[in-house]
Design an enzyme around this catalytic site. Structure first.
Site, PDB file in Angstrom:
ATOM      1  N   HIS A  84     -58.650 -19.522  51.904  1.00 48.06           N
ATOM      2  CA  HIS A  84     -57.814 -18.325  51.743  1.00 48.06           C
ATOM      3  C   HIS A  84     -56.435 -18.653  51.167  1.00 48.06           C
ATOM      4  O   HIS A  84     -55.661 -17.736  50.874  1.00 48.06           O
ATOM      5  CB  HIS A  84     -57.713 -17.531  53.051  1.00 48.06           C
ATOM      6  CG  HIS A  84     -56.725 -18.044  54.055  1.00 48.06           C
ATOM      7  ND1 HIS A  84     -57.073 -18.881  55.095  1.00 48.06           N
ATOM      8  CD2 HIS A  84     -55.399 -17.838  54.188  1.00 48.06           C
ATOM      9  CE1 HIS A  84     -55.999 -19.151  55.824  1.00 48.06           C
ATOM     10  NE2 HIS A  84     -54.971 -18.537  55.298  1.00 48.06           N
ATOM     11  N   ASP A 129     -63.805 -21.388  55.511  1.00 48.90           N
ATOM     12  CA  ASP A 129     -62.417 -21.348  55.032  1.00 48.90           C
ATOM     13  C   ASP A 129     -61.909 -22.754  54.694  1.00 48.90           C
ATOM     14  O   ASP A 129     -61.055 -23.307  55.385  1.00 48.90           O
ATOM     15  CB  ASP A 129     -61.529 -20.669  56.083  1.00 48.90           C
ATOM     16  CG  ASP A 129     -60.189 -20.226  55.526  1.00 48.90           C
ATOM     17  OD1 ASP A 129     -59.996 -20.333  54.293  1.00 48.90           O
ATOM     18  OD2 ASP A 129     -59.334 -19.783  56.312  1.00 48.90           O
ATOM     19  N   GLN A 215     -48.280 -18.304  60.522  1.00 48.78           N
ATOM     20  CA  GLN A 215     -48.308 -18.047  59.076  1.00 48.78           C
ATOM     21  C   GLN A 215     -47.597 -19.167  58.310  1.00 48.78           C
ATOM     22  O   GLN A 215     -46.473 -19.547  58.663  1.00 48.78           O
ATOM     23  CB  GLN A 215     -47.669 -16.699  58.753  1.00 48.78           C
ATOM     24  CG  GLN A 215     -48.681 -15.560  58.692  1.00 48.78           C
ATOM     25  CD  GLN A 215     -49.471 -15.377  59.965  1.00 48.78           C
ATOM     26  OE1 GLN A 215     -48.913 -15.445  61.035  1.00 48.78           O
ATOM     27  NE2 GLN A 215     -50.775 -15.158  59.855  1.00 48.78           N
ATOM     28  N   GLY A 216     -48.268 -19.699  57.302  1.00 50.18           N
ATOM     29  CA  GLY A 216     -47.711 -20.793  56.515  1.00 50.18           C
ATOM     30  C   GLY A 216     -48.241 -22.155  56.943  1.00 50.18           C
ATOM     31  O   GLY A 216     -48.043 -23.137  56.239  1.00 50.18           O
ATOM     32  N   ASP A 217     -48.884 -22.194  58.093  1.00 47.31           N
ATOM     33  CA  ASP A 217     -49.539 -23.442  58.520  1.00 47.31           C
ATOM     34  C   ASP A 217     -50.962 -23.511  57.987  1.00 47.31           C
ATOM     35  O   ASP A 217     -51.600 -24.576  58.026  1.00 47.31           O
ATOM     36  CB  ASP A 217     -49.584 -23.528  60.053  1.00 47.31           C
ATOM     37  CG  ASP A 217     -48.208 -23.702  60.658  1.00 47.31           C
ATOM     38  OD1 ASP A 217     -47.391 -24.435  60.070  1.00 47.31           O
ATOM     39  OD2 ASP A 217     -47.947 -23.115  61.724  1.00 47.31           O
ATOM     40  N   SER A 218     -51.473 -22.396  57.507  1.00 47.96           N
ATOM     41  CA  SER A 218     -52.839 -22.330  57.003  1.00 47.96           C
ATOM     42  C   SER A 218     -53.142 -23.467  56.049  1.00 47.96           C
ATOM     43  O   SER A 218     -52.305 -23.850  55.239  1.00 47.96           O
ATOM     44  CB  SER A 218     -53.079 -21.020  56.256  1.00 47.96           C
ATOM     45  OG  SER A 218     -53.370 -20.001  57.162  1.00 47.96           O
TER      46      SER A 218
HETATM   47  N1  ARG Z   1     -53.565 -17.216  58.132  1.00 50.76           N
HETATM   48  C1  ARG Z   1     -52.372 -17.948  58.463  1.00 50.76           C
HETATM   49  C2  ARG Z   1     -51.800 -18.597  57.203  1.00 50.76           C
HETATM   50  O1  ARG Z   1     -52.188 -18.194  56.138  1.00 50.76           O
HETATM   51  C3  ARG Z   1     -52.583 -18.910  59.582  1.00 50.76           C
HETATM   52  C4  ARG Z   1     -52.537 -18.194  60.853  1.00 50.76           C
HETATM   53  C5  ARG Z   1     -52.858 -19.041  62.001  1.00 50.76           C
HETATM   54  N2  ARG Z   1     -52.674 -18.194  63.124  1.00 50.76           N
HETATM   55  C6  ARG Z   1     -52.773 -18.590  64.379  1.00 50.76           C
HETATM   56  N3  ARG Z   1     -52.488 -17.738  65.310  1.00 50.76           N
HETATM   57  N4  ARG Z   1     -53.162 -19.795  64.672  1.00 50.76           N
HETATM   58  O2  ARG Z   1     -50.875 -19.356  57.244  1.00 50.76           O
END
Ligand code: ARG
Length: 270
Positions: A84, A129, A215-218
């Site tokens: 993603h 993913d 968000q941003g750790d993905s």
């Molecule tokens: N989708 C998020 C990203 O793009 C990562 C989110 C992880 N969330 C969590 N609650 N662990 O950075």
């Protein structure tokens, strides 16, 4: 490009974080203990959400990607990240990978540019993913081994990233890290009916919350020590409802499920 609702939500989140500056934000200060107003030391148990600053060199396989994601070095010039985080497969010269530092503004940072991307075959926003990014030159950083079976899908995991340090928070200049316990599929399924059990694994503090990726750790790795004492990657930061909420663990791509696919895709990238 078609997106499921869930995928669109995630991509929107990434887009938002990609726009955020890497400057030291007020949210960093607010994560510090109030008895440390100078803010030169991270909260002892504080990342990520609920973490602390990583020591320079502690996780040398970590990279920051310019679209606002994390990644890990799979080989000298291939980064493993989340599907993603990328925009399909094919030639792509739009991504910069930054490695070798915990401080993104450190002049010793090494960077490389993407040449090609492989997004997991069949990726449609649910499960699968993972993605690979081929770089235009070796980053000369240590690599992180991938789990080949699910025997390490247990215990405590390490997470690390430059993502938000709280739900809705700013991206970080310094790499943050924390530990999260494994959450079994049945328990995780009770939190998320849409969990793809064979392709995802969960981690977090179910009772209290407080520690999580955000968000941003993905795309960044979730990892632990193997029986030989070496770091091994078991997960890729994927999604969650909010960040660090009690009863809402983080969901990670189950790396062992895709180990063979990842290896084959890397071999094709050459
Ligand atoms: N989708 C998020 C990203 O793009 C990562 C989110 C992880 N969330 C969590 N609650 N662990 O950075």
């Amino acid at each position: 490009m078609q997106h499921s609702a869930k995928h669109l939500k995630r991509v929107t989140a990434v887009g938002a974080v990609a726009l955020a500056a890497f400057s030291l934000s007020p949210s960093v200060a607010s994560a510090l203990p109030t008895d440390n107003p100078g803010g030169h030391r991270a909260a002892p148990d504080a990342t990520v959400v609920g973490g602390s600053r990583a020591q320079q060199g502690a996780f040398p396989f970590m990279v920051r990607l310019s679209m606002g994601c994390g990644g890990s070095m799979l080989s000298d010039d291939i980064v493993l990240t989340a599907a993603h985080c990328v925009d399909g497969s094919g030639p792509d010269t739009s991504i910069t990978a930054t490695g070798g530092v915990v401080d993104l503004e450190d002049p010793d940072a090494v960077t490389a540019t993407s040449t090609e991307v492989v997004q997991a075959p069949g990726y449609d926003g649910t499960g699968k993913d993972w993605a690979l990014i081929k770089l235009d030159r070796p980053l000369d950083q240590p690599t992180l081994a991938t789990a080949q079976d699910d025997s390490y899908d247990k215990g405590d995991f390490t997470i690390a990233g430059w993502g938000a340090d709280q739900e809705g928070g700013a991206q970080q200049r310094y790499l943050l890290t924390a530990q999260v316990p494994f959450v079994d599929d049945a328990t995780c399924k009770s939190a998320y009916s849409g969990l793809v059990e064979d392709e995802e694994l969960c981690a977090g503090k179910m009772d209290t919350g407080g520690v999580d990726t955000c968000q941003g750790d993905s795309g960044g790795p979730m990892f632990r020590k193997d029986d030989a004492g070496e770091w091994i990657q078991v997960g890729i930061v994927s999604w969650g409802e909010g960040c660090a909420r009690p009863g809402k663990p983080g969901v990670y791509t189950e790396v062992s499920t895709f180990a063979a696919d990842i290896e084959a895709a890397a071999a094709q990238l050459g």
